[in-house]
Design an enzyme around this catalytic site. Structure first.
Site, PDB file in Angstrom:
ATOM      1  N   HIS A 191      -0.755  41.439  58.001  1.00 35.27           N
ATOM      2  CA  HIS A 191      -2.174  42.077  57.495  1.00 35.27           C
ATOM      3  C   HIS A 191      -2.838  41.079  57.146  1.00 35.27           C
ATOM      4  O   HIS A 191      -2.622  40.448  55.895  1.00 35.27           O
ATOM      5  CB  HIS A 191      -1.591  43.130  56.551  1.00 35.27           C
ATOM      6  CG  HIS A 191      -0.773  44.266  57.384  1.00 35.27           C
ATOM      7  ND1 HIS A 191      -0.912  45.506  57.307  1.00 35.27           N
ATOM      8  CD2 HIS A 191       0.472  44.230  57.974  1.00 35.27           C
ATOM      9  CE1 HIS A 191      -0.139  46.332  57.870  1.00 35.27           C
ATOM     10  NE2 HIS A 191       0.792  45.478  58.593  1.00 35.27           N
ATOM     11  N   CYS A 236      -5.528  41.971  55.358  1.00 37.13           N
ATOM     12  CA  CYS A 236      -5.838  42.411  53.886  1.00 37.13           C
ATOM     13  C   CYS A 236      -5.137  41.857  52.956  1.00 37.13           C
ATOM     14  O   CYS A 236      -5.708  41.715  51.662  1.00 37.13           O
ATOM     15  CB  CYS A 236      -5.884  43.874  54.049  1.00 37.13           C
ATOM     16  SG  CYS A 236      -4.142  44.698  54.346  1.00 37.13           S
ATOM     17  N   GLN A 256       0.383  50.735  59.350  1.00 40.29           N
ATOM     18  CA  GLN A 256       1.499  50.312  60.321  1.00 40.29           C
ATOM     19  C   GLN A 256       2.724  51.391  60.546  1.00 40.29           C
ATOM     20  O   GLN A 256       3.043  51.479  61.550  1.00 40.29           O
ATOM     21  CB  GLN A 256       2.103  49.061  59.882  1.00 40.29           C
ATOM     22  CG  GLN A 256       3.090  48.509  60.803  1.00 40.29           C
ATOM     23  CD  GLN A 256       3.633  47.248  60.626  1.00 40.29           C
ATOM     24  OE1 GLN A 256       2.859  46.043  60.120  1.00 40.29           O
ATOM     25  NE2 GLN A 256       4.883  46.780  60.835  1.00 40.29           N
ATOM     26  N   CYS A 293      -6.692  47.565  59.711  1.00 39.06           N
ATOM     27  CA  CYS A 293      -6.058  48.157  58.462  1.00 39.06           C
ATOM     28  C   CYS A 293      -7.152  49.370  58.007  1.00 39.06           C
ATOM     29  O   CYS A 293      -8.396  48.798  57.705  1.00 39.06           O
ATOM     30  CB  CYS A 293      -6.169  47.134  57.163  1.00 39.06           C
ATOM     31  SG  CYS A 293      -5.852  47.731  55.600  1.00 39.06           S
ATOM     32  N   GLU A 294      -6.680  50.419  57.901  1.00 36.48           N
ATOM     33  CA  GLU A 294      -7.835  51.437  57.554  1.00 36.48           C
ATOM     34  C   GLU A 294      -8.220  51.382  56.058  1.00 36.48           C
ATOM     35  O   GLU A 294      -9.192  52.150  55.885  1.00 36.48           O
ATOM     36  CB  GLU A 294      -7.032  52.857  57.971  1.00 36.48           C
ATOM     37  CG  GLU A 294      -6.126  53.416  57.100  1.00 36.48           C
ATOM     38  CD  GLU A 294      -5.672  54.664  57.358  1.00 36.48           C
ATOM     39  OE1 GLU A 294      -5.506  55.607  56.310  1.00 36.48           O
ATOM     40  OE2 GLU A 294      -5.646  55.086  58.479  1.00 36.48           O
ATOM     41  N   HIS A 295      -7.859  50.547  55.221  1.00 35.73           N
ATOM     42  CA  HIS A 295      -8.101  50.497  54.025  1.00 35.73           C
ATOM     43  C   HIS A 295      -9.410  49.316  53.568  1.00 35.73           C
ATOM     44  O   HIS A 295      -9.977  49.437  52.825  1.00 35.73           O
ATOM     45  CB  HIS A 295      -6.994  50.190  52.693  1.00 35.73           C
ATOM     46  CG  HIS A 295      -6.026  51.290  53.229  1.00 35.73           C
ATOM     47  ND1 HIS A 295      -4.731  51.005  53.468  1.00 35.73           N
ATOM     48  CD2 HIS A 295      -5.873  52.683  52.937  1.00 35.73           C
ATOM     49  CE1 HIS A 295      -3.891  51.926  53.471  1.00 35.73           C
ATOM     50  NE2 HIS A 295      -4.586  53.188  53.306  1.00 35.73           N
ATOM     51  N   HIS A 296      -9.236  48.373  54.512  1.00 36.66           N
ATOM     52  CA  HIS A 296     -10.184  47.277  54.595  1.00 36.66           C
ATOM     53  C   HIS A 296     -11.115  46.954  55.827  1.00 36.66           C
ATOM     54  O   HIS A 296     -11.992  46.166  55.698  1.00 36.66           O
ATOM     55  CB  HIS A 296      -9.611  46.222  53.965  1.00 36.66           C
ATOM     56  CG  HIS A 296      -9.174  46.276  52.541  1.00 36.66           C
ATOM     57  ND1 HIS A 296      -7.800  46.440  52.341  1.00 36.66           N
ATOM     58  CD2 HIS A 296      -9.474  46.374  51.320  1.00 36.66           C
ATOM     59  CE1 HIS A 296      -7.301  46.633  50.887  1.00 36.66           C
ATOM     60  NE2 HIS A 296      -8.500  46.602  50.215  1.00 36.66           N
TER      61      HIS A 296
END
Length: 231
Positions: A190, A192, A162, A121-124
Protein backbone atom coordinates in the site's frame (compact mmCIF):
# COMPACT_ATOMS: atom_id res chain seq x y z
CA UNK A 1 -7.02 -19.13 13.45
CA UNK A 2 -10.64 -18.39 12.55
CA UNK A 3 -11.78 -18.75 8.96
CA UNK A 4 -12.51 -15.86 6.58
CA UNK A 5 -10.14 -13.42 8.22
CA UNK A 6 -6.85 -11.75 7.48
CA UNK A 7 -4.10 -14.38 7.55
CA UNK A 8 -1.22 -12.10 8.25
CA UNK A 9 -1.11 -8.38 8.77
CA UNK A 10 2.44 -7.15 8.68
CA UNK A 11 1.35 -3.68 7.70
CA UNK A 12 2.02 -0.84 10.12
CA UNK A 13 -1.22 1.00 9.36
CA UNK A 14 -2.93 -1.32 11.85
CA UNK A 15 -0.68 -0.16 14.69
CA UNK A 16 -3.07 0.28 17.62
CA UNK A 17 -0.85 2.99 19.08
CA UNK A 18 -1.16 5.13 15.95
CA UNK A 19 -4.55 6.86 15.86
CA UNK A 20 -3.95 8.37 12.44
CA UNK A 21 -3.30 4.89 11.05
CA UNK A 22 -6.53 3.61 12.56
CA UNK A 23 -8.45 6.54 11.08
CA UNK A 24 -6.94 5.78 7.66
CA UNK A 25 -8.06 2.16 7.63
CA UNK A 26 -11.84 2.06 7.88
CA UNK A 27 -14.09 -0.23 5.85
CA UNK A 28 -17.83 0.26 5.53
CA UNK A 29 -20.18 -2.14 3.75
CA UNK A 30 -19.18 -4.86 1.32
CA UNK A 31 -20.47 -2.76 -1.58
CA UNK A 32 -18.32 0.05 -2.92
CA UNK A 33 -20.01 3.27 -1.70
CA UNK A 34 -21.69 4.90 -4.71
CA UNK A 35 -24.38 7.54 -5.03
CA UNK A 36 -27.66 6.68 -6.73
CA UNK A 37 -26.81 9.05 -9.60
CA UNK A 38 -23.28 7.70 -10.05
CA UNK A 39 -23.80 6.86 -13.72
CA UNK A 40 -26.07 9.68 -14.86
CA UNK A 41 -23.12 11.36 -16.58
CA UNK A 42 -21.39 9.83 -19.60
CA UNK A 43 -17.71 8.97 -19.45
CA UNK A 44 -16.89 11.95 -21.68
CA UNK A 45 -18.82 14.30 -19.39
CA UNK A 46 -16.99 12.95 -16.36
CA UNK A 47 -13.63 13.39 -18.09
CA UNK A 48 -14.43 17.02 -18.91
CA UNK A 49 -15.47 17.81 -15.32
CA UNK A 50 -12.52 16.01 -13.71
CA UNK A 51 -10.12 17.71 -16.14
CA UNK A 52 -11.34 21.10 -14.98
CA UNK A 53 -11.05 20.23 -11.30
CA UNK A 54 -7.59 18.73 -11.70
CA UNK A 55 -6.46 21.80 -13.60
CA UNK A 56 -7.50 23.85 -10.56
CA UNK A 57 -5.60 21.51 -8.24
CA UNK A 58 -2.43 21.92 -10.30
CA UNK A 59 -2.93 25.68 -10.46
CA UNK A 60 -3.39 25.84 -6.68
CA UNK A 61 -0.15 23.91 -6.23
CA UNK A 62 1.59 26.62 -8.21
CA UNK A 63 2.35 24.61 -11.34
CA UNK A 64 2.67 26.41 -14.68
CA UNK A 65 -0.01 24.87 -16.89
CA UNK A 66 1.39 26.68 -19.94
CA UNK A 67 4.49 24.47 -19.76
CA UNK A 68 4.61 21.91 -22.58
CA UNK A 69 5.14 19.04 -20.12
CA UNK A 70 2.17 20.00 -17.91
CA UNK A 71 -0.52 21.48 -20.13
CA UNK A 72 -1.93 18.11 -21.16
CA UNK A 73 -1.78 16.59 -17.68
CA UNK A 74 -5.34 17.49 -16.51
CA UNK A 75 -6.89 15.70 -19.48
CA UNK A 76 -4.54 12.72 -19.18
CA UNK A 77 -5.36 12.32 -15.48
CA UNK A 78 -9.11 12.65 -16.06
CA UNK A 79 -9.07 10.08 -18.86
CA UNK A 80 -6.94 7.74 -16.75
CA UNK A 81 -9.38 7.99 -13.82
CA UNK A 82 -12.51 7.26 -15.88
CA UNK A 83 -11.25 4.86 -18.54
CA UNK A 84 -8.51 3.00 -16.70
CA UNK A 85 -7.79 2.90 -12.98
CA UNK A 86 -11.40 3.49 -11.85
CA UNK A 87 -13.13 1.73 -14.74
CA UNK A 88 -14.30 -1.01 -12.35
CA UNK A 89 -16.81 1.41 -10.83
CA UNK A 90 -19.08 1.16 -13.86
CA UNK A 91 -21.26 -1.97 -14.00
CA UNK A 92 -21.10 -1.93 -17.81
CA UNK A 93 -17.45 -2.98 -17.47
CA UNK A 94 -18.25 -6.01 -15.36
CA UNK A 95 -16.91 -9.16 -17.07
CA UNK A 96 -19.47 -11.64 -18.31
CA UNK A 97 -18.33 -14.94 -16.83
CA UNK A 98 -20.06 -17.44 -19.06
CA UNK A 99 -20.47 -20.83 -17.43
CA UNK A 100 -19.67 -24.06 -19.23
CA UNK A 101 -20.84 -27.52 -18.35
CA UNK A 102 -18.21 -29.41 -16.40
CA UNK A 103 -18.07 -32.18 -19.03
CA UNK A 104 -14.85 -33.62 -17.68
CA UNK A 105 -16.44 -34.01 -14.24
CA UNK A 106 -13.34 -32.38 -12.81
CA UNK A 107 -13.88 -32.12 -9.05
CA UNK A 108 -10.44 -31.21 -7.74
CA UNK A 109 -8.98 -27.83 -6.92
CA UNK A 110 -8.27 -25.32 -9.67
CA UNK A 111 -5.85 -22.56 -8.68
CA UNK A 112 -5.04 -19.39 -10.59
CA UNK A 113 -2.17 -17.65 -8.86
CA UNK A 114 -0.16 -14.45 -9.21
CA UNK A 115 -2.95 -12.42 -10.83
CA UNK A 116 -1.79 -8.81 -10.99
CA UNK A 117 -3.63 -6.47 -8.64
CA UNK A 118 -3.34 -2.77 -9.34
CA UNK A 119 -5.86 -0.87 -7.27
CA UNK A 120 -6.14 2.44 -5.41
CA UNK A 121 -6.48 3.18 -1.72
CA UNK A 122 -9.82 4.91 -1.27
CA UNK A 123 -8.47 7.01 1.60
CA UNK A 124 -5.59 8.67 -0.27
CA UNK A 125 -6.07 7.68 -3.93
CA UNK A 126 -2.59 6.19 -4.20
CA UNK A 127 -1.79 2.72 -5.56
CA UNK A 128 -2.28 -0.67 -3.98
CA UNK A 129 -0.03 -3.09 -5.89
CA UNK A 130 0.12 -6.84 -5.43
CA UNK A 131 -0.97 -10.30 -6.45
CA UNK A 132 -4.22 -12.23 -6.08
CA UNK A 133 -4.42 -16.01 -5.82
CA UNK A 134 -7.83 -17.57 -6.40
CA UNK A 135 -9.13 -21.13 -6.39
CA UNK A 136 -12.34 -23.07 -6.70
CA UNK A 137 -13.59 -26.64 -6.68
CA UNK A 138 -16.20 -26.99 -9.45
CA UNK A 139 -19.59 -28.60 -9.23
CA UNK A 140 -21.66 -28.62 -12.40
CA UNK A 141 -19.96 -25.69 -14.12
CA UNK A 142 -16.60 -24.13 -14.93
CA UNK A 143 -15.63 -20.75 -16.41
CA UNK A 144 -12.77 -19.69 -18.68
CA UNK A 145 -9.47 -19.11 -16.89
CA UNK A 146 -9.15 -15.55 -18.18
CA UNK A 147 -12.46 -14.69 -16.51
CA UNK A 148 -10.87 -15.25 -13.11
CA UNK A 149 -8.26 -12.62 -13.98
CA UNK A 150 -10.95 -10.26 -15.27
CA UNK A 151 -13.04 -10.61 -12.10
CA UNK A 152 -9.99 -9.65 -10.01
CA UNK A 153 -9.19 -6.70 -12.25
CA UNK A 154 -12.79 -5.45 -12.28
CA UNK A 155 -12.95 -5.16 -8.50
CA UNK A 156 -9.39 -3.83 -8.27
CA UNK A 157 -10.01 -0.97 -10.69
CA UNK A 158 -11.83 1.28 -8.26
CA UNK A 159 -11.03 3.07 -4.99
CA UNK A 160 -10.67 0.15 -2.60
CA UNK A 161 -10.00 -1.30 0.82
CA UNK A 162 -8.13 -4.59 0.53
CA UNK A 163 -10.47 -6.52 2.82
CA UNK A 164 -13.52 -5.43 0.84
CA UNK A 165 -11.84 -6.23 -2.48
CA UNK A 166 -10.98 -9.74 -1.26
CA UNK A 167 -14.59 -10.45 -0.29
CA UNK A 168 -16.03 -8.86 -3.45
CA UNK A 169 -13.88 -11.11 -5.63
CA UNK A 170 -14.85 -14.19 -3.62
CA UNK A 171 -18.57 -13.36 -3.81
CA UNK A 172 -18.39 -12.76 -7.56
CA UNK A 173 -16.63 -16.09 -8.08
CA UNK A 174 -19.30 -17.89 -6.08
CA UNK A 175 -22.05 -16.31 -8.17
CA UNK A 176 -20.28 -16.95 -11.46
CA UNK A 177 -19.46 -20.57 -10.66
CA UNK A 178 -22.57 -21.43 -8.66
CA UNK A 179 -20.45 -22.98 -5.93
CA UNK A 180 -19.45 -22.06 -2.38
CA UNK A 181 -16.07 -23.79 -2.78
CA UNK A 182 -14.00 -20.65 -3.35
CA UNK A 183 -10.75 -19.25 -1.94
CA UNK A 184 -9.19 -15.83 -2.49
CA UNK A 185 -5.90 -14.53 -1.07
CA UNK A 186 -4.41 -11.14 -1.86
CA UNK A 187 -0.87 -9.96 -1.06
CA UNK A 188 -0.35 -6.24 -1.60
CA UNK A 189 1.82 -3.22 -0.89
CA UNK A 190 0.00 0.00 0.00
CA UNK A 191 1.66 3.20 -1.15
CA UNK A 192 -0.36 5.15 1.41
CA UNK A 193 1.87 3.46 3.98
CA UNK A 194 5.06 3.45 1.90
CA UNK A 195 5.02 7.00 0.55
CA UNK A 196 3.35 8.95 3.39
CA UNK A 197 2.53 8.67 7.08
CA UNK A 198 4.85 6.10 8.61
CA UNK A 199 6.84 5.74 5.34
CA UNK A 200 7.28 2.01 5.88
CA UNK A 201 8.59 0.48 2.64
CA UNK A 202 9.10 -3.05 4.00
CA UNK A 203 5.61 -3.99 5.16
CA UNK A 204 2.81 -5.68 3.23
CA UNK A 205 -0.72 -6.90 3.82
CA UNK A 206 -2.27 -10.29 3.14
CA UNK A 207 -6.02 -10.87 3.27
CA UNK A 208 -7.93 -14.08 2.64
CA UNK A 209 -11.49 -15.27 2.20
CA UNK A 210 -12.46 -18.96 2.34
CA UNK A 211 -15.84 -20.59 1.89
CA UNK A 212 -17.30 -24.04 1.35
CA UNK A 213 -14.73 -26.82 1.38
CA UNK A 214 -11.93 -24.28 1.80
CA UNK A 215 -13.05 -23.75 5.39
CA UNK A 216 -11.60 -27.19 6.05
CA UNK A 217 -7.94 -27.31 7.00
CA UNK A 218 -7.06 -29.94 4.38
CA UNK A 219 -8.30 -27.90 1.41
CA UNK A 220 -7.00 -24.62 2.78
CA UNK A 221 -3.53 -26.09 3.33
CA UNK A 222 -3.49 -27.51 -0.20
CA UNK A 223 -4.40 -24.09 -1.61
CA UNK A 224 -1.71 -22.32 0.40
CA UNK A 225 0.80 -24.96 -0.62
CA UNK A 226 0.07 -24.37 -4.31
CA UNK A 227 0.51 -20.60 -4.12
CA UNK A 228 3.70 -20.83 -2.04
CA UNK A 229 5.39 -23.32 -4.36
CA UNK A 230 8.05 -21.65 -6.48
CA UNK A 231 7.67 -21.82 -10.24
Amino acid sequence: MRQNETLWNIMDNHDLENQEAMDDHVMGSLETPLRADAFDLSDDEKITIIEGHFREIMHTLGLDLKDDSLKGTPHRVAKMFVKEIFSGLHPDNKPHARRFENKYKYNKMLVERDITVYSSCEHHFVPIIGKAHVAYIPNEHVIGLSKLNRIVQYYARRPQVQERMTMQIANEMKQALQTENVAVLIEADHLCVMSRGVNDVSSSTITAEYSGLFEQETYRSEFLGHIRTKR
